[in-house]
Design an enzyme around this catalytic site. Structure first.
Site, mmCIF file in Angstrom:
data_model
loop_
_atom_site.group_PDB
_atom_site.id
_atom_site.type_symbol
_atom_site.label_atom_id
_atom_site.label_comp_id
_atom_site.label_asym_id
_atom_site.label_seq_id
_atom_site.Cartn_x
_atom_site.Cartn_y
_atom_site.Cartn_z
ATOM 1 N N ASP A 1 0.823 -1.206 0.000
ATOM 2 C CA ASP A 1 0.000 0.000 0.000
ATOM 3 C C ASP A 1 0.862 1.263 0.000
ATOM 4 O O ASP A 1 2.098 1.197 0.159
ATOM 5 C CB ASP A 1 -0.963 0.004 1.202
ATOM 6 N N ASP B 1 -7.340 -3.156 14.201
ATOM 7 C CA ASP B 1 -8.712 -3.504 13.797
ATOM 8 C C ASP B 1 -8.722 -4.630 12.763
ATOM 9 O O ASP B 1 -9.743 -4.885 12.127
ATOM 10 C CB ASP B 1 -9.436 -2.265 13.249
ATOM 11 N N HIS C 1 -7.077 -4.787 9.934
ATOM 12 C CA HIS C 1 -6.924 -4.470 8.507
ATOM 13 C C HIS C 1 -5.654 -5.085 7.947
ATOM 14 O O HIS C 1 -4.606 -5.073 8.588
ATOM 15 C CB HIS C 1 -7.043 -2.966 8.217
ATOM 16 N N GLU D 1 -9.672 -1.783 5.374
ATOM 17 C CA GLU D 1 -10.284 -1.515 6.670
ATOM 18 C C GLU D 1 -11.513 -2.410 6.855
ATOM 19 O O GLU D 1 -11.984 -3.040 5.901
ATOM 20 C CB GLU D 1 -10.712 -0.035 6.720
HETATM 21 C C1 GLP Z 1 -0.534 0.313 8.519
HETATM 22 C C2 GLP Z 1 -0.264 -0.399 7.206
HETATM 23 C C3 GLP Z 1 -0.500 -1.875 7.310
HETATM 24 C C4 GLP Z 1 0.212 -2.407 8.531
HETATM 25 C C5 GLP Z 1 -0.408 -1.795 9.751
HETATM 26 C C6 GLP Z 1 0.171 -2.315 11.059
HETATM 27 O O1 GLP Z 1 -1.824 0.770 8.663
HETATM 28 N N1 GLP Z 1 -1.027 0.092 6.122
HETATM 29 O O2 GLP Z 1 -0.061 -2.517 6.118
HETATM 30 O O3 GLP Z 1 0.131 -3.799 8.560
HETATM 31 O O4 GLP Z 1 -0.205 -0.396 9.693
HETATM 32 O O5 GLP Z 1 1.318 -1.632 11.401
HETATM 33 P P1 GLP Z 1 2.268 -1.992 12.594
HETATM 34 O O6 GLP Z 1 3.041 -3.169 12.128
HETATM 35 O O7 GLP Z 1 3.115 -0.781 12.773
HETATM 36 O O8 GLP Z 1 1.419 -2.293 13.761
#
Ligand code: GLP
Length: 266
Positions: A73, A143, A145, A150
């Protein structure tokens, strides 16, 4: 679904890096015909895996010369040089440290596109041109995602423009001066369907704050409320997690995975 539980974050990352190394090295006999296609995430979760992969690459144990990458993303409206763009994150934390990664093999959605629909269609087309993704590594939000899909995103969604929830903008504001308003409200993201088409999916889930999301991924109903739960329908899904993230698993599920994966414990 496999669930590999490690003592802590460091071991989870070591295990995941070893797994990726094995998969790339096993692919060596096919390099003549097609590269290894690796999907990659951003976030805090994969940083330790990237550090391990960099070490292996520098030690000559793992080459990226025949690896093509696709990131999950990118924020809409952030230029590459913005220190919170995922382009910047990936180069800063990973690509710039590899000795043999070819820049032309790096694919990241263009957050500055003026035609998101065309950009997302191009991305799907490029993934298809390589014959799909061999292994998609991912992380998940609190959440649930997966990429920026989402809650209530279709479980068959393809790469497209996504609205970020207020909750996600608050969580991600830690990188934007703790100001949720500074977090872009939209992002380009691969779809759940895109991830599901990969031959294998390896998702990292670490820490207490992901305990609900891990339980939803492993034991909840398959539901678009927790988009990560779609992985229950994938025939090659692996969750690598740490003990801290296991707090909401039922005891029998926790014991089952510890038992069945005991050889994997580092
Ligand atoms: C962001 C990214 C996701 C990622 C998520 C969790 O929102 N778009 O791809 O998996 O955060 O991040 P973290 O690993 O920092 O908890």
């Amino acid at each position: 679904m496999r669930v590999v539980i490690q003592d802590n974050y460091e071991k989870m990352c070591q295990w995941a890096a070893n797994y990726i190394q094995d998969k790339i090295n096993e692919h060596v006999e096919f390099f003549e015909t097609r590269p290894f296609v690796l999907g990659l995430p951003t976030g805090s979760s994969p940083i330790g895996v990237y550090q391990e992969l960099i070490k292996k690459n520098k030690a000559g144990e793992l080459s990226f010369a025949n690896v093509v990458t696709f990131n999950m993303d990118e924020y809409l409206g952030l230029p590459r040089e913005h220190d919170q763009s995922y382009w910047y994150f990936m180069h800063d934390n990973f690509f710039d440290h590899l000795v043999d990664m070819k820049p032309e093999n790096i694919n990241i959605l263009d957050g500055m596109t003026d035609d998101p629909e065309a950009e997302c269609a191009r991305y799907e087309g490029k993934i298809a041109s390589y014959g799909g993704i061999d292994l998609f590594m991912g992380g998940i939000g609190v959440d649930g995602h997966l990429a920026f899909n989402e809650p209530f995103t279709s479980l068959t969604s393809r790469t497209g423009l996504r609205d970020l929830t207020t909750d996600t903008r608050i969580v991600n504001s830690r990188f934007f001066d703790n100001d949720p308003e500074k977090v872009p409200a939209k992002a380009l993201s691969v779809g759940i369907g895109t991830v599901m088409d990969s031959r294998e999916v390896l998702v990292l889930i670490s820490g207490h704050n992901k305990a609900r999301a891990l339980a939803a991924t492993v034991e909840g109903n398959v539901s678009h409320k927790w988009t990560c739960s779609a992985l229950q329908m994938h025939n090659g899904a692996i969750i690598a997690c740490d003990e801290e993230a296991c707090g909401e698993l039922t005891v029998d599920a926790y014991k089952y995975f510890l038992d069945i994966e005991k050889k994997e414990r580092l």
